[in-house]
Design a protein around this motif. Structure first.
Motif, PDB file in Angstrom:
ATOM      1  N   UNK A 180       0.855  -1.186   0.000  1.00  0.00           N
ATOM      2  CA  UNK A 180       0.000   0.000   0.000  1.00  0.00           C
ATOM      3  C   UNK A 180       0.892   1.236   0.000  1.00  0.00           C
ATOM      4  N   UNK A 181       0.635   2.148  -0.927  1.00  0.00           N
ATOM      5  CA  UNK A 181       1.412   3.381  -1.026  1.00  0.00           C
ATOM      6  C   UNK A 181       0.509   4.561  -0.692  1.00  0.00           C
ATOM      7  N   UNK A 182       0.979   5.440   0.163  1.00  0.00           N
ATOM      8  CA  UNK A 182       0.179   6.593   0.553  1.00  0.00           C
ATOM      9  C   UNK A 182       0.999   7.869   0.453  1.00  0.00           C
ATOM     10  N   UNK A 183       0.330   8.948   0.132  1.00  0.00           N
ATOM     11  CA  UNK A 183       0.943  10.271   0.072  1.00  0.00           C
ATOM     12  C   UNK A 183       0.093  11.232   0.889  1.00  0.00           C
ATOM     13  N   UNK A 184       0.746  11.944   1.796  1.00  0.00           N
ATOM     14  CA  UNK A 184       0.070  12.929   2.635  1.00  0.00           C
ATOM     15  C   UNK A 184       0.701  14.292   2.405  1.00  0.00           C
ATOM     16  N   UNK A 185      -0.118  15.273   2.094  1.00  0.00           N
ATOM     17  CA  UNK A 185       0.353  16.651   1.974  1.00  0.00           C
ATOM     18  C   UNK A 185      -0.046  17.377   3.255  1.00  0.00           C
ATOM     19  N   UNK A 186       0.948  17.788   4.014  1.00  0.00           N
ATOM     20  CA  UNK A 186       0.701  18.494   5.271  1.00  0.00           C
ATOM     21  C   UNK A 186       0.839  19.991   5.055  1.00  0.00           C
ATOM     22  N   UNK A 187      -0.163  20.737   5.493  1.00  0.00           N
ATOM     23  CA  UNK A 187      -0.158  22.188   5.360  1.00  0.00           C
ATOM     24  C   UNK A 187       0.228  22.832   6.686  1.00  0.00           C
ATOM     25  N   UNK A 188       0.807  24.033   6.663  1.00  0.00           N
ATOM     26  CA  UNK A 188       1.106  24.726   7.910  1.00  0.00           C
ATOM     27  C   UNK A 188      -0.166  24.982   8.712  1.00  0.00           C
ATOM     28  N   UNK A 189      -0.013  25.009  10.027  1.00  0.00           N
ATOM     29  CA  UNK A 189      -1.171  25.263  10.894  1.00  0.00           C
ATOM     30  C   UNK A 189      -1.735  26.658  10.638  1.00  0.00           C
ATOM     31  N   UNK A 190      -3.039  26.771  10.716  1.00  0.00           N
ATOM     32  CA  UNK A 190      -3.711  28.058  10.539  1.00  0.00           C
ATOM     33  C   UNK A 190      -4.291  28.525  11.862  1.00  0.00           C
ATOM     34  N   UNK A 191      -4.014  29.764  12.195  1.00  0.00           N
ATOM     35  CA  UNK A 191      -4.574  30.316  13.420  1.00  0.00           C
ATOM     36  C   UNK A 191      -6.095  30.344  13.342  1.00  0.00           C
ATOM     37  N   UNK A 192      -6.708  30.055  14.464  1.00  0.00           N
ATOM     38  CA  UNK A 192      -8.156  30.115  14.516  1.00  0.00           C
ATOM     39  C   UNK A 192      -8.862  28.875  14.025  1.00  0.00           C
ATOM     40  N   UNK A 193      -8.109  27.798  13.701  1.00  0.00           N
ATOM     41  CA  UNK A 193      -8.757  26.560  13.269  1.00  0.00           C
ATOM     42  C   UNK A 193      -9.570  25.981  14.429  1.00  0.00           C
ATOM     43  N   UNK A 194     -10.870  25.738  14.242  1.00  0.00           N
ATOM     44  CA  UNK A 194     -11.684  25.158  15.315  1.00  0.00           C
ATOM     45  C   UNK A 194     -11.118  23.802  15.736  1.00  0.00           C
ATOM     46  N   UNK A 195     -11.169  23.461  17.010  1.00  0.00           N
ATOM     47  CA  UNK A 195     -10.586  22.200  17.484  1.00  0.00           C
ATOM     48  C   UNK A 195     -11.191  20.973  16.816  1.00  0.00           C
ATOM     49  N   UNK A 196     -12.448  21.046  16.412  1.00  0.00           N
ATOM     50  CA  UNK A 196     -13.068  19.891  15.771  1.00  0.00           C
ATOM     51  C   UNK A 196     -12.556  19.671  14.353  1.00  0.00           C
ATOM     52  N   UNK A 197     -11.851  20.660  13.788  1.00  0.00           N
ATOM     53  CA  UNK A 197     -11.294  20.541  12.446  1.00  0.00           C
ATOM     54  C   UNK A 197      -9.776  20.355  12.455  1.00  0.00           C
ATOM     55  N   UNK A 198      -9.188  20.199  13.626  1.00  0.00           N
ATOM     56  CA  UNK A 198      -7.732  20.103  13.739  1.00  0.00           C
ATOM     57  C   UNK A 198      -7.221  18.799  13.135  1.00  0.00           C
ATOM     58  N   UNK A 199      -6.159  18.906  12.319  1.00  0.00           N
ATOM     59  CA  UNK A 199      -5.499  17.746  11.717  1.00  0.00           C
ATOM     60  C   UNK A 199      -3.987  17.952  11.811  1.00  0.00           C
ATOM     61  N   UNK A 200      -3.233  16.928  11.457  1.00  0.00           N
ATOM     62  CA  UNK A 200      -1.769  17.025  11.471  1.00  0.00           C
ATOM     63  C   UNK A 200      -1.317  18.115  10.498  1.00  0.00           C
ATOM     64  N   UNK A 201      -0.297  18.861  10.900  1.00  0.00           N
ATOM     65  CA  UNK A 201       0.162  19.990  10.090  1.00  0.00           C
ATOM     66  C   UNK A 201       1.680  19.972   9.930  1.00  0.00           C
ATOM     67  N   UNK A 202       2.165  20.760   8.952  1.00  0.00           N
ATOM     68  CA  UNK A 202       3.595  20.970   8.757  1.00  0.00           C
ATOM     69  C   UNK A 202       4.046  22.115   9.666  1.00  0.00           C
ATOM     70  N   UNK A 203       5.337  22.137  10.022  1.00  0.00           N
ATOM     71  CA  UNK A 203       6.400  21.212   9.606  1.00  0.00           C
ATOM     72  C   UNK A 203       6.498  19.996  10.540  1.00  0.00           C
ATOM     73  N   UNK A 204       6.952  18.878   9.971  1.00  0.00           N
ATOM     74  CA  UNK A 204       7.186  17.665  10.752  1.00  0.00           C
ATOM     75  C   UNK A 204       8.506  17.048  10.339  1.00  0.00           C
ATOM     76  N   UNK A 205       9.044  16.218  11.211  1.00  0.00           N
ATOM     77  CA  UNK A 205      10.140  15.321  10.864  1.00  0.00           C
ATOM     78  C   UNK A 205       9.533  13.925  10.736  1.00  0.00           C
ATOM     79  N   UNK A 206      10.152  13.079   9.955  1.00  0.00           N
ATOM     80  CA  UNK A 206       9.637  11.719   9.774  1.00  0.00           C
ATOM     81  C   UNK A 206       9.490  11.015  11.116  1.00  0.00           C
TER      82      UNK A 206
END
Length: 212
Positions: free
Chosen positions: A162-188
């Motif tokens: 199984x091959x997967x690709x995830x595009x992580x975006x920088x965190x945005x201020x004011x994002x409601x907690x119910x919409x929070x997802x993993x964000x950039x920057x990250x290390x592997x």
């Protein structure tokens, strides 16, 4: 004497019923095989858009923008001797720092029709059983339960690799907690990868930590 005999019969019937329920639960939650039968492995790497596109082709990959990071992952396993016909798997990518999953996952496999992305109740059950998976289930926010993150759903044991690709975006201020997802920057090394074996009724047989 008759009343006493009736009481004894009632107790015996009750014990048989309780034993039957316990036996059914044991059988229902009994794994068809353990994680060792799959010898599963996982890799993650940060890649550019060209590499990500090639890895998922001919499917389309989300295009990264300024400040985004692209994570390429592969999960492989061997076919067990006696695979369960109606079982499935969940592949989880979890940011250990924030306990958040990606909001969207591009995925393909040896059997493209056997993979997809989303969330379901099996993630809640796995989170309750395995503390190291905290964050993959629904979150309670103001009395309601939300799930903004996605995991990979695999409906066939023959889907590997199984091959997967995830595009992580920088965190945005004011994002409601119910919409929070993993964000950039990250290390592997920030990203945990796990494989969860799920039964036909959504029961969680086991979860295995494959990476980080």
């Amino acid at each position: 004497m008759g009343r006493r005999a009736g009481s004894i019969v009632g107790v015996v019937v009750l014990l048989v019923a309780v034993g039957g329920v316990a036996g059914w639960r044991w059988w229902h939650n009994r794994p068809p095989y353990g994680p060792e039968a799959l010898a599963a492995t996982a890799t993650l790497s940060l890649v550019d858009q060209v590499t990500a596109d090639a890895a998922i082709s001919p499917a389309q990959v989300e295009q990264a923008g300024a400040g985004d990071q692209i994570v390429l992952g592969r999960v492989t396993w061997v076919r067990p001797p006696e695979p369960q016909v109606d079982g499935s798997f969940r592949i989880v990518v979890l940011d250990k720092r924030t306990r958040l999953m990606p909001g969207f996952i591009n995925v393909t496999a040896a059997r493209p029709d056997a993979v997809g992305a989303g969330s379901d109740g099996s993630l809640d059950r796995a989170e309750k059983r395995y503390p190291w998976l905290q964050g993959i289930g629904k979150r309670e926010v103001n009395g309601s339960f939300w799930s903004a993150g996605s995991a990979v759903t695999v409906s066939s044991v023959d889907a590997s690799p199984v091959t997967l690709v995830v595009v992580l975006h920088p965190a945005r201020r004011g994002t409601p907690p119910e919409q929070a997802v993993a964000t950039a920057p990250v290390a592997v090394t920030d990203l945990l990868v796990a494989l969860i074996n799920v039964g036909p009724d959504g029961q969680v047989y086991w979860a295995q930590r494959l990476l980080n």
